[in-house]
Motif scaffolding. Structure first.
Motif, mmCIF file in Angstrom:
data_model
loop_
_atom_site.group_PDB
_atom_site.id
_atom_site.type_symbol
_atom_site.label_atom_id
_atom_site.label_comp_id
_atom_site.label_asym_id
_atom_site.label_seq_id
_atom_site.Cartn_x
_atom_site.Cartn_y
_atom_site.Cartn_z
ATOM 1 N N GLN A 133 0.738 -1.224 -0.310
ATOM 2 C CA GLN A 133 -0.274 -0.163 0.064
ATOM 3 C C GLN A 133 0.912 1.222 0.134
ATOM 4 O O GLN A 133 0.698 2.357 -0.235
ATOM 5 N N GLY A 134 2.033 1.244 -0.477
ATOM 6 C CA GLY A 134 3.071 2.000 0.302
ATOM 7 C C GLY A 134 3.153 2.817 -1.597
ATOM 8 O O GLY A 134 3.584 2.051 -2.282
ATOM 9 N N ARG A 135 3.089 4.303 -1.736
ATOM 10 C CA ARG A 135 3.128 4.084 -3.303
ATOM 11 C C ARG A 135 4.484 5.291 -3.685
ATOM 12 O O ARG A 135 4.052 5.948 -4.313
ATOM 13 N N ILE A 136 4.723 5.099 -2.092
ATOM 14 C CA ILE A 136 5.957 6.058 -2.610
ATOM 15 C C ILE A 136 7.244 5.236 -2.541
ATOM 16 O O ILE A 136 7.970 5.166 -3.946
ATOM 17 N N ALA A 137 8.073 3.613 -2.308
ATOM 18 C CA ALA A 137 8.835 2.564 -2.945
ATOM 19 C C ALA A 137 7.833 1.410 -3.125
ATOM 20 O O ALA A 137 7.513 1.029 -2.101
ATOM 21 N N THR A 138 7.511 1.208 -4.418
ATOM 22 C CA THR A 138 6.473 -0.349 -4.473
ATOM 23 C C THR A 138 8.220 -0.618 -4.780
ATOM 24 O O THR A 138 7.829 -1.497 -6.135
ATOM 25 N N ILE A 184 -3.168 -8.276 8.296
ATOM 26 C CA ILE A 184 -2.158 -7.748 9.278
ATOM 27 C C ILE A 184 -1.908 -6.821 8.593
ATOM 28 O O ILE A 184 -0.944 -6.862 7.415
ATOM 29 N N GLU A 185 -1.835 -5.562 8.829
ATOM 30 C CA GLU A 185 -0.907 -4.970 8.126
ATOM 31 C C GLU A 185 0.224 -4.249 9.240
ATOM 32 O O GLU A 185 0.385 -4.575 10.388
ATOM 33 N N CYS A 186 1.353 -4.028 8.122
ATOM 34 C CA CYS A 186 3.374 -4.248 8.362
ATOM 35 C C CYS A 186 3.228 -3.594 7.843
ATOM 36 O O CYS A 186 3.478 -3.284 6.705
ATOM 37 N N TYR A 187 4.559 -3.032 8.529
ATOM 38 C CA TYR A 187 5.759 -2.243 7.928
ATOM 39 C C TYR A 187 7.502 -2.542 7.594
ATOM 40 O O TYR A 187 7.995 -2.743 8.225
#
Length: 135
Positions: free
Chosen positions: A46-51, A124-127
């Protein structure tokens, strides 16, 4: 389900659980697990900066030969009350957790009912990346 972390730490930001049933569900987390097979689940970036592609992998229903060490206390969802009543809702379970790199983890959800199957959804949402604090 199983999670194999890559070379970077994986920070779980949130766990969402939705189910339909009359009993509580217990969520457990283990590390240093041993498992094979399972259905591969592709993580959604879901990160649109670093795909970039995820450096970790997720499998559903792996064949577990060693569950590993439980590293968090049991998290329980709320039961709906008297038997026969049903519950449908979403709960946030647990707090932020940093998973060790290059480690296999098992996450399990246990229906505390009398053996009746019940639909269950877990998100699960993760980084994945360097931590913003010293180790």
């Amino acid at each position: 389900f199983g999670v194999q972390t890559g070379s970077m730490p994986l920070t779980i930001k949130a766990r969402y659980m939705a189910y339909f049933g009359s009993n509580e569900v217990i969520y457990r987390a283990y590390e240093n697990s041993v498992y094979t097979d399972g259905t591969v689940i592709t993580p959604l970036n879901q990160g649109r900066i670093a795909t970039r592609a995820a450096g970790f992998s997720v499998v559903l229903n792996p064949t577990v030969t060693a569950i590993g060490t439980q590293y968090l206390p049991d998290f329980s969802t709320l039961a709906s009350g008297a038997p026969g009543n049903s519950r449908l809702g979403t709960e946030v379970v647990g707090t932020e957790t940093n998973l060790k790199p290059n480690t296999k983890h098992i996450f399990e959800a246990l229906n505390q009912g009398s053996g009746a199957a019940a639909p269950l959804f877990i998100q699960i949402e993760c980084y994945e990346g360097p931590l913003d604090l010293p180790l």
